[in-house]
Scaffold this motif. Structure first.
Motif, PDB file in Angstrom:
ATOM      1  N   UNK A  45       0.801  -1.210   0.000  1.00 43.81           N
ATOM      2  CA  UNK A  45       0.000   0.000   0.000  1.00 43.81           C
ATOM      3  C   UNK A  45       0.842   1.271   0.000  1.00 43.81           C
ATOM      4  N   UNK A  46       2.064   1.178   0.543  1.00 43.84           N
ATOM      5  CA  UNK A  46       2.852   2.406   0.638  1.00 43.84           C
ATOM      6  C   UNK A  46       3.793   2.572  -0.560  1.00 43.84           C
ATOM      7  N   UNK A  89       1.301  -0.520  -5.599  1.00 42.94           N
ATOM      8  CA  UNK A  89      -0.117  -0.320  -5.270  1.00 42.94           C
ATOM      9  C   UNK A  89      -0.948  -0.287  -6.549  1.00 42.94           C
ATOM     10  N   UNK A  90      -0.448   0.452  -7.550  1.00 47.95           N
ATOM     11  CA  UNK A  90      -1.182   0.557  -8.809  1.00 47.95           C
ATOM     12  C   UNK A  90      -1.298  -0.823  -9.481  1.00 47.95           C
ATOM     13  N   UNK A  97      -3.739  -2.931  -7.426  1.00 43.70           N
ATOM     14  CA  UNK A  97      -5.136  -2.515  -7.616  1.00 43.70           C
ATOM     15  C   UNK A  97      -5.662  -2.937  -8.974  1.00 43.70           C
ATOM     16  N   UNK A 156      -6.103   6.737  -1.204  1.00 43.91           N
ATOM     17  CA  UNK A 156      -5.632   5.369  -0.976  1.00 43.91           C
ATOM     18  C   UNK A 156      -4.140   5.297  -1.280  1.00 43.91           C
ATOM     19  N   UNK A 157      -3.393   4.755  -0.340  1.00 41.58           N
ATOM     20  CA  UNK A 157      -1.955   4.646  -0.509  1.00 41.58           C
ATOM     21  C   UNK A 157      -1.206   5.832   0.050  1.00 41.58           C
ATOM     22  N   UNK A 214      -2.395   7.690 -11.338  1.00 41.89           N
ATOM     23  CA  UNK A 214      -3.796   7.440 -11.021  1.00 41.89           C
ATOM     24  C   UNK A 214      -3.947   7.270  -9.520  1.00 41.89           C
ATOM     25  N   UNK A 250      -6.848   7.095  -6.092  1.00 41.69           N
ATOM     26  CA  UNK A 250      -8.239   6.972  -5.656  1.00 41.69           C
ATOM     27  C   UNK A 250      -8.415   7.830  -4.418  1.00 41.69           C
ATOM     28  N   UNK A 281     -11.156   9.607  -1.585  1.00 39.69           N
ATOM     29  CA  UNK A 281     -12.477   9.463  -0.966  1.00 39.69           C
ATOM     30  C   UNK A 281     -12.803  10.702  -0.165  1.00 39.69           C
TER      31      UNK A 281
END
Lengths: 290, 504
Positions: free
Chosen positions: A102-103, A108-109, A112, B440-441, B460, B462, B464
């Motif tokens: 996640x970091x 992460x891309x 996802x 996110x991230x 890109x 995301x 929220x």
């Protein structure tokens, strides 16, 4: 039929074929030579094609041709190439912890993208294409989690499933209090009022009072004395306004009476650990992750 | 249909028919003359005679110029810094970029190409209204390659007469050798044409090396093969048929032109009545045209310019060269065939003075469109942003209600950095009283938040937005995202909405 040859038609100046029916003659307008040429070239091509490519069915198979070409093999080769191209990123995915994925923006891309694709293939039929859920199928976008919304919790739920065939599956069972005659119909009615009251909505006060002991005896073990739920048992919080099986009185009554419980399959043996990681990161990133 | 008359060429040479003193009458017959035109007929081969003259030189020069552009441009280098290709003109399909010297175009900006096509079309109309079909005669690839192929043919088989004799000859070894070498050289040029094309889509030096070692991709070899085939067929075998039968422009042009547009014109006011001229005869009461047919022999399209303006004519003016040479020899003024207008022919026939009207409504209109479109293109190019932002709001689910009643919307942001250097861009969100904004991230953020974007890339994200139940307004409310490069002050702003899910 006339035996005159190369007669020229007066009106059009075109040669006739010599065919005549009741005085009507046919003009000789042959197909263009280039067209004929292509036509014969196609025939020659087709014969060559039969020889080099799979062409004819036989009793127990087909002729493979000199090239022994197979579209299936081509696809498999392309899938192999794709896997090879992804191999380094998949290895990174495999070695990194969920938090590390996640970091790291690039990873992460990648996760996802893979998660989204895997979600569409495997999860969307029940949870919806955007993870929005449906009646009986949890919404994965909100902050309500039956079994926990951390990365590790999500990964575990995907791996073992809920009430699935896996040995270590997440397991819980809401009893069918009415159907199995564990409680009388009137008691189920009172409990319904009690649950409505728990979620902060107006309810029949006498029924709530009557149901207080019923709740403590029958429900509090899983849902907690205050009805706040218990994630280790997958027992939902009854005080929020999120209802898996519907918010109306009849929905709540139906759930106490019948005790519905959905099944989520185990994905442990079906998807690779990397794909499950990617799915966990994707679902976590839908918005509700903790 | 009329075939070429069966001439005994030897005899024709021994007893030449004289059109005038010192000018032999050519036996050339215009295969596509107005009288000979039919809807369906086999091709009659054309053997254009090579002429000398000013237009022939211009045509050579244009051939050299256009072919040089075509072959050399992929080899021009342009320094774009590390990580970007160093080819001045490159269509990079794999990475979805188009490079043209200092301009780099992303697929989203394909309207630049549209603008360029509009400019080309309007420029073509304008040139056509002023000077006629100069494009057809001098710069169209079909013309250039046909000319090149005819040049090869002339070098190997000889000029018109020799080629006609060779065609009539039986298949001797000499003929086979000439024909084989001609087609081989044609194929060589054809392969080089396709070979040059692929360099526009790949790094030229790398690809050349791959081609030499046979390591290039199947697509490259197919592209070369297809272009080689079309060049050989269209330029070598079909030639004038492409212009006469396949190309739409002669038809469109015929509908767009007027009789004030310059075009290669036979000045019939001066030429008629035509006929052979004997030495010493007076030139009174007759035209300057001695009917020597040199204009017909020179024409690569197989037409007789004396039939008047016609869609087969590509305005190459080789007949002008042919005629001028004859006029010089018979002591008449040059320019019996010249760039002139039909209107001037009519004016002279009426005894008026000829004049050129370049300023006409259509030329002014075309010029105006040209200026306007160029200005728009130039403005958009100068104003081109190197920072861009796209925002896609989640539609599925449209909104998410949280346990405490708060509402959350999800947005996918595309942060674009069209620069060749990494940049830090500031993302700001305004117009909404959010409880929490989460990327996110990245985590929970308080905008404006700095976000790094790699060079020449899209990042890109995301994002929220959560709004408390107490602050949720029914229906939708506006949200504004803006992306700023603090170093350069470039800003992109995107308006979108926040959906509450509550009925209005």
């Amino acid at each position: 039929m006339s035996d005159k040859k190369n007669e020229i038609d007066d009106v059009s100046g075109t040669e006739t074929t010599g065919h005549e029916w009741d005085g009507i003659k046919e003009l000789n307008t042959p197909l263009p030579r280039w067209w004929i040429g292509i036509f014969y070239a196609c025939i020659v091509w087709a014969i060559g094609y039969w020889i080099v490519m799979p062409a004819w069915p036989t009793l127990n198979g087909y002729t493979h041709g000199w090239f022994n070409h197979s579209q299936r093999d081509d696809v498999m080769a392309q899938v192999g190439l794709l896997k090879a191209a992804r191999a380094s990123k998949e290895r990174e995915l495999s070695n990194a912890t969920l938090a590390q994925i996640q970091s790291n923006p690039e990873l992460l891309q990648f996760a996802q993208a893979e998660g989204k694709s895997a979600f569409g293939d495997n999860c969307a039929p029940c949870h919806g294409s955007g993870g929005q859920g449906a009646h009986g199928y949890p919404n994965l976008n909100d902050d309500v989690w039956l079994w926990g919304g951390s990365l590790a919790d999500i990964q575990h739920t995907i791996t073992v499933g809920v009430r699935s065939t896996a040995a270590e599956t997440r397991q819980s069972q809401m009893p069918s209090f009415g159907r199995d005659a564990m409680l009388k119909p009137a008691q189920v009615d009172d409990l319904t009022e009690y649950v409505v009251h728990l979620s902060g909505r107006p309810a029949n006060g006498a029924a709530v009072t009557r149901a207080t002991k019923l709740f403590a005896d029958n429900c509090a073990m899983c849902h907690g004395p205050e009805g706040k739920g218990n994630r280790t048992m997958g027992a939902p919080n009854l005080t929020d306004n999120d209802w898996l099986y519907g918010p109306r009185r009849e929905d709540i009554h139906d759930q106490i009476w019948n005790g519905h419980g959905g099944v989520m399959p185990t994905w442990g043996g079906r998807l690779t650990p990397e794909t499950i990681k990617a799915l966990a990161v994707y679902v976590h990133g839908l918005g509700g992750g903790e | 249909m009329t075939a070429l008359p069966n001439i005994d060429l030897r005899q024709a040479q021994t007893v030449p028919v004289m059109a005038a003193d010192g000018v032999t009458r050519s036996e050339a017959e215009a295969s596509n003359s107005a009288a000979n035109r039919k809807l369906y007929k086999s091709r009659v081969p054309i053997y254009p005679k090579e002429m000398d003259g000013i237009y022939r030189y211009i045509k050579w020069a244009m051939m050299a110029f256009t072919l040089s552009i075509y072959y050399l441009v992929p080899w021009l280098r342009w320094d774009r810094g590390a990580g970007a290709p160093h080819q001045a003109v490159l269509v990079d399909m794999t990475h979805e970029r188009l490079y043209f010297f200092f301009i780099e175009i992303w697929p989203q900006e394909v309207y630049y190409i549209t603008g360029l096509l509009i400019l080309s079309a309007v420029a073509l109309f304008l040139i056509n209204a002023l000077f006629g079909r100069l494009w057809c005669g001098y710069s169209c690839p079909q013309t250039v390659w046909t000319d090149l192929f005819i040049w090869v043919e002339t070098k190997i088989e000889g000029d018109r007469g020799a080629r006609i004799r060779l065609a009539a000859e039986p298949w001797t070894l000499r003929k086979v050798a000439k024909r084989v070498s001609k087609h081989a050289i044609w194929l060589g040029f054809a392969v080089a044409t396709g070979g040059a094309w692929v360099f526009y889509f790949n790094d030229a030096p790398t690809l050349l090396h791959q081609l030499m070692t046979g390591a290039a991709s199947f697509g490259v070899y197919s592209a070369i093969a297809i272009l080689a085939f079309t060049t050989y067929t269209l330029g070598g075998l079909m030639r004038e048929q492409v212009c006469t039968y396949m190309c739409p422009w002669p038809r469109i042009q015929a509908a767009m032109t007027d009789n004030e547009a310059l075009s290669v014109t036979y000045r019939r006011d001066r030429g008629e009545p035509r006929g052979a001229h004997r030495k010493g005869e007076p030139w009174d009461n007759r035209g300057s045209c001695i009917d020597c047919n040199q204009c017909v022999a020179a024409c690569p399209m197989g037409i007789d310019i004396r039939d008047g303006s016609q869609l087969e004519c590509i305005n190459c003016a080789l007949c002008v060269d042919a005629c001028d040479e004859v006029m010089l020899r018979i002591g008449q003024p040059k320019g019996l065939i010249a760039f002139d207008t039909e209107a001037n022919v009519l004016r002279r026939l009426k005894g008026d003075k000829p004049r050129f009207r370049f300023l006409r409504p259509r030329t002014m209109l075309y010029s105006a469109i040209l200026v306007v479109v160029s200005a728009i293109m130039l403005f958009s190019l100068v104003d081109r942003r190197t920072v861009d932002l796209d925002v896609l709001r989640d539609r599925n689910p449209n909104f998410v209600t949280l346990a405490d009643g708060a509402v959350r919307n999800g947005y996918t942001l595309k942060l674009m950095n069209r620069d060749q250097a990494p940049r830090v861009l500031n993302l700001a969100v305004s117009g909404i009283a959010a409880r929490e904004i989460n990327i996110i991230g990245v985590g929970v953020v308080v905008p404006p938040v700095p976000l790094g974007v790699d060079p020449d890339r899209v990042r890109t994200l995301r994002l929220l937005i959560t709004v408390d139940r107490s602050r949720v307004r029914p229906g939708t409310q506006a949200v504004t995202f803006s992306l700023t490069d603090p170093a350069r002050g470039e800003t992109r702003t995107v308006e979108t909405v926040f959906v509450s899910g509550d009925q209005k």
